[in-house]
Design an enzyme around this catalytic site. Structure first.
Site, PDB file in Angstrom:
ATOM      1  N   LYS A  33       0.820  -1.214   0.000  1.00  0.00           N
ATOM      2  CA  LYS A  33       0.000   0.000   0.000  1.00  0.00           C
ATOM      3  C   LYS A  33       0.854   1.263   0.000  1.00  0.00           C
ATOM      4  O   LYS A  33       2.020   1.248   0.377  1.00  0.00           O
ATOM      5  CB  LYS A  33      -0.991  -0.030   1.172  1.00  0.00           C
ATOM      6  CG  LYS A  33      -2.143  -0.989   0.869  1.00  0.00           C
ATOM      7  CD  LYS A  33      -3.247  -0.983   1.895  1.00  0.00           C
ATOM      8  CE  LYS A  33      -4.354  -1.955   1.453  1.00  0.00           C
ATOM      9  NZ  LYS A  33      -5.415  -2.092   2.459  1.00  0.00           N
ATOM     10  N   ARG A  57      -3.622 -10.232   4.693  1.00  0.00           N
ATOM     11  CA  ARG A  57      -3.974 -10.206   3.268  1.00  0.00           C
ATOM     12  C   ARG A  57      -2.771  -9.689   2.481  1.00  0.00           C
ATOM     13  O   ARG A  57      -2.392  -8.533   2.634  1.00  0.00           O
ATOM     14  CB  ARG A  57      -5.191  -9.299   3.098  1.00  0.00           C
ATOM     15  CG  ARG A  57      -5.794  -9.269   1.702  1.00  0.00           C
ATOM     16  CD  ARG A  57      -7.005  -8.337   1.669  1.00  0.00           C
ATOM     17  NE  ARG A  57      -7.593  -8.278   0.350  1.00  0.00           N
ATOM     18  CZ  ARG A  57      -7.151  -7.499  -0.633  1.00  0.00           C
ATOM     19  NH1 ARG A  57      -6.130  -6.706  -0.433  1.00  0.00           N
ATOM     20  NH2 ARG A  57      -7.747  -7.513  -1.805  1.00  0.00           N
TER      21      ARG A  57
END
Ligand code: PT1
Length: 256
Positions: free
Chosen positions: A203, A237
């Site tokens: 991210k 995840r």
């Protein structure tokens, strides 16, 4: 949990796994590398992403469920749409992962009908605009209060308490400092007594810290995965399954 994006515009591997065969072989690699769950997403929810229709999302996601389950893993469906939840459940999905925490009309009812485990995630705003000036007075308290309210909504909709997992939603309507505060206080989410899922892989917050582009964030991703494990996360995840699984083995081997 290995990430399988079947969207044309995913932030880190968009358009790579569009064809069903490519998607299946990528899932196969992730299972071989140690993924217990494959999270299939047909709607990109990264900052700025656009929406897809119900029919299109079903067409992208549902045909993959049976062949991926046959690999011996669990299949999670990353969706907010009740119609997708119901169709996916019928096709054998094992879990629902909703970045909108079952807030769309009909989603609570659909999830209840499926009787499947469901992950409730926090997001401030909507994907298209969530990164324009998100604001919090106390990010940990506000994310906690929101998750609490969604857990209550689930209970009122007849969803069994033991089916729920929670996720603070890194990068969803949060600036770097908000994300870091959540990560630093991740143990606060253990008070729910529910499995904690986190998604930090590749991210932009990792890019902001390291200065690296999205394809060069693996080391940063496994570093935060380890921190999350140490702070109680039960499901991570990730894109880089093999590397994260090594870290997980080291983590487990060094627990007392
Ligand atoms: C997540 C998650 C998700 N993340 C759950 N589901 C994404 N339960 C999709 C960026 O800042 O964390 N938890 N499904 C992907 N979303 C993003 C958000 C991708 C932010 C990238 C960014 O780069």
């Amino acid at each position: 949990m290995g990430i399988l994006n079947v969207t044309p515009d995913s932030f880190s591997d968009g358009a790579r796994f569009e064809k069903p065969n490519q998607a299946l072989s990528h899932a196969e690699s992730m299972v071989r590398e140690g993924a217990d769950i494959i999270d299939i997403g047909g709607e990109s929810t990264r900052p700025g992403a656009s929406e897809v229709t119900i029919a299109e999302e079903i067409q992208r996601v549902v045909p993959l469920i049976k062949p991926i389950k046959a690999l011996g893993c669990l299949v999670s469906i990353d969706t907010s749409k009740p119609e997708v939840m119901l169709t996916a459940a019928e096709a054998g999905a094992d879990m629902l992962n909703d970045v909108r925490a079952l807030s769309l009309s009909g989603a609570l009812k659909a999830a209840q009908q499926t009787q499947l485990p469901v992950c409730l995630m926090h997001m401030q705003g909507k994907p298209r605009s969530m990164q324009n000036a998100p604001q919090y007075k106390d990010v940990v308290a506000e994310v906690t209060a929101y998750l609490k309210s969604r857990i209550i909504a689930c209970r009122e909709a007849g969803i069994a308490d033991n089916l729920i997992s929670i996720d603070p939603g890194f990068g969803f309507g949060k600036e770097l400092q908000h994300n870091l505060t959540l990560l630093n206080h991740l143990t606060a989410f253990q008070s729910f007594g529910k499995p904690l899922l986190v998604g930090l892989s590749r991210k932009s917050m990792l890019g902001q810290i390291t200065g690296r582009e999205v394809g060069q964030r693996m080391a940063a991703s496994v570093a935060v995965a380890l921190l999350a494990m140490q702070r109680g996360a039960k499901i991570i995840r990730v894109h880089d399954v093999a590397e994260t699984n090594d870290v997980r083995k080291i983590f487990l081997a060094t627990q007392n």
